[in-house]
Each structure stands twice: as C-alpha cells, then as structure tokens.
Scaffold this motif. Structure first.
Motif, PDB file in Angstrom:
ATOM      1  N   TYR A  50       0.695  -1.412  -0.124  1.00 38.42           N
ATOM      2  CA  TYR A  50      -0.001  -0.223   0.131  1.00 38.42           C
ATOM      3  C   TYR A  50       0.814   1.452  -0.154  1.00 38.42           C
ATOM      4  O   TYR A  50       0.784   2.097  -0.616  1.00 38.42           O
ATOM      5  N   LYS A  51       2.156   0.905   0.945  1.00 37.49           N
ATOM      6  CA  LYS A  51       2.706   2.485   1.063  1.00 37.49           C
ATOM      7  C   LYS A  51       3.785   2.505  -0.650  1.00 37.49           C
ATOM      8  O   LYS A  51       3.771   4.088  -0.727  1.00 37.49           O
ATOM      9  N   PHE A  52       3.791   1.501  -0.846  1.00 38.86           N
ATOM     10  CA  PHE A  52       4.972   1.827  -2.044  1.00 38.86           C
ATOM     11  C   PHE A  52       4.049   2.519  -3.106  1.00 38.86           C
ATOM     12  O   PHE A  52       4.878   3.207  -4.351  1.00 38.86           O
ATOM     13  N   THR A  53       2.717   2.337  -3.452  1.00 38.88           N
ATOM     14  CA  THR A  53       1.474   3.115  -4.001  1.00 38.88           C
ATOM     15  C   THR A  53       1.766   4.868  -4.039  1.00 38.88           C
ATOM     16  O   THR A  53       1.994   5.761  -5.009  1.00 38.88           O
ATOM     17  N   SER A  54       2.310   5.249  -2.215  1.00 37.74           N
ATOM     18  CA  SER A  54       2.313   6.509  -2.638  1.00 37.74           C
ATOM     19  C   SER A  54       3.404   7.094  -2.988  1.00 37.74           C
ATOM     20  O   SER A  54       3.454   8.535  -3.004  1.00 37.74           O
ATOM     21  N   PHE A  55       4.618   6.455  -2.784  1.00 41.44           N
ATOM     22  CA  PHE A  55       6.276   6.935  -3.372  1.00 41.44           C
ATOM     23  C   PHE A  55       6.332   6.773  -4.596  1.00 41.44           C
ATOM     24  O   PHE A  55       7.611   6.384  -4.987  1.00 41.44           O
ATOM     25  N   ALA A  56       5.405   5.723  -5.543  1.00 44.54           N
ATOM     26  CA  ALA A  56       6.027   5.705  -6.488  1.00 44.54           C
ATOM     27  C   ALA A  56       5.482   6.530  -8.075  1.00 44.54           C
ATOM     28  O   ALA A  56       4.207   6.822  -7.050  1.00 44.54           O
ATOM     29  N   GLU A  57       6.453   7.109  -8.449  1.00 45.60           N
ATOM     30  CA  GLU A  57       5.092   8.406 -10.190  1.00 45.60           C
ATOM     31  C   GLU A  57       5.378   7.197 -10.457  1.00 45.60           C
ATOM     32  O   GLU A  57       6.300   6.951 -12.085  1.00 45.60           O
ATOM     33  N   TRP A  58       4.075   7.045 -12.163  1.00 45.31           N
ATOM     34  CA  TRP A  58       4.013   6.473 -12.639  1.00 45.31           C
ATOM     35  C   TRP A  58       4.358   6.921 -14.125  1.00 45.31           C
ATOM     36  O   TRP A  58       3.784   8.558 -13.824  1.00 45.31           O
TER      37      TRP A  58
ATOM     38  N   THR B 201      13.777  -0.193 -12.576  1.00 44.69           N
ATOM     39  CA  THR B 201      12.983   0.890 -12.350  1.00 44.69           C
ATOM     40  C   THR B 201      12.864   1.884 -13.612  1.00 44.69           C
ATOM     41  O   THR B 201      11.587   2.554 -14.145  1.00 44.69           O
ATOM     42  N   GLU B 202      14.094   2.673 -13.580  1.00 46.86           N
ATOM     43  CA  GLU B 202      14.003   3.960 -14.618  1.00 46.86           C
ATOM     44  C   GLU B 202      14.127   3.343 -15.629  1.00 46.86           C
ATOM     45  O   GLU B 202      14.079   3.959 -16.556  1.00 46.86           O
ATOM     46  N   VAL B 203      14.009   1.926 -16.320  1.00 44.53           N
ATOM     47  CA  VAL B 203      14.088   1.886 -17.267  1.00 44.53           C
ATOM     48  C   VAL B 203      12.663   2.012 -18.051  1.00 44.53           C
ATOM     49  O   VAL B 203      11.929   1.893 -18.609  1.00 44.53           O
ATOM     50  N   SER B 204      11.389   1.694 -16.499  1.00 44.48           N
ATOM     51  CA  SER B 204       9.987   1.531 -16.740  1.00 44.48           C
ATOM     52  C   SER B 204       9.547   2.893 -16.924  1.00 44.48           C
ATOM     53  O   SER B 204       8.698   3.071 -16.698  1.00 44.48           O
ATOM     54  N   ARG B 205      10.324   4.063 -16.482  1.00 42.65           N
ATOM     55  CA  ARG B 205       9.427   5.599 -16.420  1.00 42.65           C
ATOM     56  C   ARG B 205       9.475   5.347 -15.605  1.00 42.65           C
ATOM     57  O   ARG B 205       8.332   6.324 -15.181  1.00 42.65           O
ATOM     58  N   ILE B 206       9.422   4.638 -13.984  1.00 39.07           N
ATOM     59  CA  ILE B 206       9.091   4.725 -13.044  1.00 39.07           C
ATOM     60  C   ILE B 206       9.789   5.358 -11.708  1.00 39.07           C
ATOM     61  O   ILE B 206      10.938   4.468 -11.689  1.00 39.07           O
ATOM     62  N   LYS B 207       9.414   6.651 -11.433  1.00 43.27           N
ATOM     63  CA  LYS B 207       9.929   7.114 -10.458  1.00 43.27           C
ATOM     64  C   LYS B 207      10.276   6.849  -8.907  1.00 43.27           C
ATOM     65  O   LYS B 207       8.884   6.943  -8.567  1.00 43.27           O
ATOM     66  N   ILE B 208      11.224   6.689  -8.292  1.00 40.98           N
ATOM     67  CA  ILE B 208      10.718   6.349  -6.927  1.00 40.98           C
ATOM     68  C   ILE B 208      11.723   7.550  -6.245  1.00 40.98           C
ATOM     69  O   ILE B 208      12.167   7.956  -5.974  1.00 40.98           O
ATOM     70  N   SER B 209      11.118   7.655  -4.851  1.00 40.41           N
ATOM     71  CA  SER B 209      10.594   9.072  -3.758  1.00 40.41           C
ATOM     72  C   SER B 209      11.835   8.116  -3.387  1.00 40.41           C
ATOM     73  O   SER B 209      12.293   7.200  -2.809  1.00 40.41           O
TER      74      SER B 209
END
Length: 198
Positions: free
Chosen positions: A53-61, A175-183
């Motif tokens: 649940y928390k991961f969804t708050s700290f990831a940017e798609w 994550t960068e290859v998939s263009r997902i940013k992690i806080s």
C-alpha cells in the motif's frame, strides 16, 4: 506475551515511520495475555500488505500509465491469494494522489496484465520468475517480489528478512527503464538500493 500491535490503526497514518514501526512487529517480545498472538506468517502478510500500500504513495508512474485522471491504481497479486485478501482490506476506501486503489488476484500463466500498475509475485520457480520479469522489462508496472536474488532477475522491489524484520530492497536502474520514479523518502527507508544494472 504482549498482545500484538493493532496494525489496522497504524495504517491510518501515511508516514514511512508507521511502516517502519510495523516491521518491528516481527521482533517485539510479547507479554502473556488473554488472546494468543497471530502466527508469524499472518503478521508477515500484514506487514507486506502495508508495504505494498505504501509503495503506491511513493512511486510515480509515467504519463499514459493511467487511462484517465480518476483511473484506479491497480495492484496485481500473483501466487498469494491470502496476501491479496489482506491487501484488499488495507486499501479499501483509500486513495493515493486522488486515485482509488484496487487489488486484482492473478493466476500463474495469466498473460494479460493490462491495467495493472504494481505486480506482486509470490514464491515461484526461479526460471519462471526470470521469464515473467523479462517480459515486463520496460513496461510501467512496478514489480515487487519475495524471492532470493530477485533484483538480479529484473525485479524492481524485493522483500528480504534481516534481523528477523521484513525489509525491502530497490533496483533503481530497473525502475528507470520502466520510467517509474521512486521517492527519495522510500529509498531512504529501503534496506538496500542497487543503482547499477545487474
């Protein structure tokens, strides 16, 4: 033994400090009480559900990952229906960045991951996991696993147990290859961050 901590009450707070406190549950001594403590596997699932649940708050798609501004964040769970049920309780009536959350139970061999934004894969055969992660490479799906050496196989986040506590590690290059940013806050809470490709 002490009575176990009330995990659902903790989930009402949004800070990483709450999740970090939850991982302590696995190592807190318990006093003798009227009610027996839940089994460690149940506590472990509760902590994993809280983490997911928390991961969804700290990831940017990336833009385009959602059909529209009100589309839900869909968390797919494969290989652990009990965890999926726990997660459904955690995310019920909650939103992340104005989006509702939804949990989808997936069967092994299910090809269509359309609309899934995060995928948790439970314990599966290593070769099967490697094959699955290879097909997801570059897609904007945040992959979370629970397997030894999963980051080297292409997982983005992997659960690990250290010092009797459930923690997580992150593969930034994946994550960068998939263009997902992690806080940065999430990275600071991680047990280990791998910055270079495996």
């Amino acid at each position: 033994m002490n009575r176990p901590l009330s995990l659902p009450a903790c989930w009402q707070t949004l800070g990483w400090s709450v999740v970090c406190a939850l991982v302590l549950v696995l190592s807190i001594p318990r006093e003798v009480g009227a009610q027996a403590a839940p089994p460690a596997t149940e506590i472990s699932r509760q902590v994993k559900a809280a983490y997911l649940y928390k991961f969804t708050s700290f990831a940017e798609w990336p833009s385009g990952a959602f059909a529209n501004p009100t589309s839900p964040v869909v968390i797919g769970v494969m290989g652990d229906d009990t965890l999926a049920g726990e997660l459904e309780q955690v995310v019920a009536s909650r939103t992340v960045n104005g989006r509702p959350l939804s949990v989808r139970k997936l069967r092994r061999g299910e090809d269509s991951l359309d609309g899934v934004h995060m995928l948790f894969v439970g314990r599966v055969d290593k070769s099967r996991l490697a094959e699955m992660l290879a097909t997801l490479k570059g897609r904007p799906i945040l992959t979370v696993t629970d397997a030894d050496d999963a980051l080297t196989l292409g997982s983005m986040i992997n659960f690990v147990v250290t010092g009797e506590r459930l923690r997580f590690e992150v593969a930034l290059a994946t994550t960068e290859v998939s263009r997902i940013k992690i806080s940065a806050l999430m990275l600071a809470a991680a047990y280990r961050v791998v910055k270079e490709p495996s």
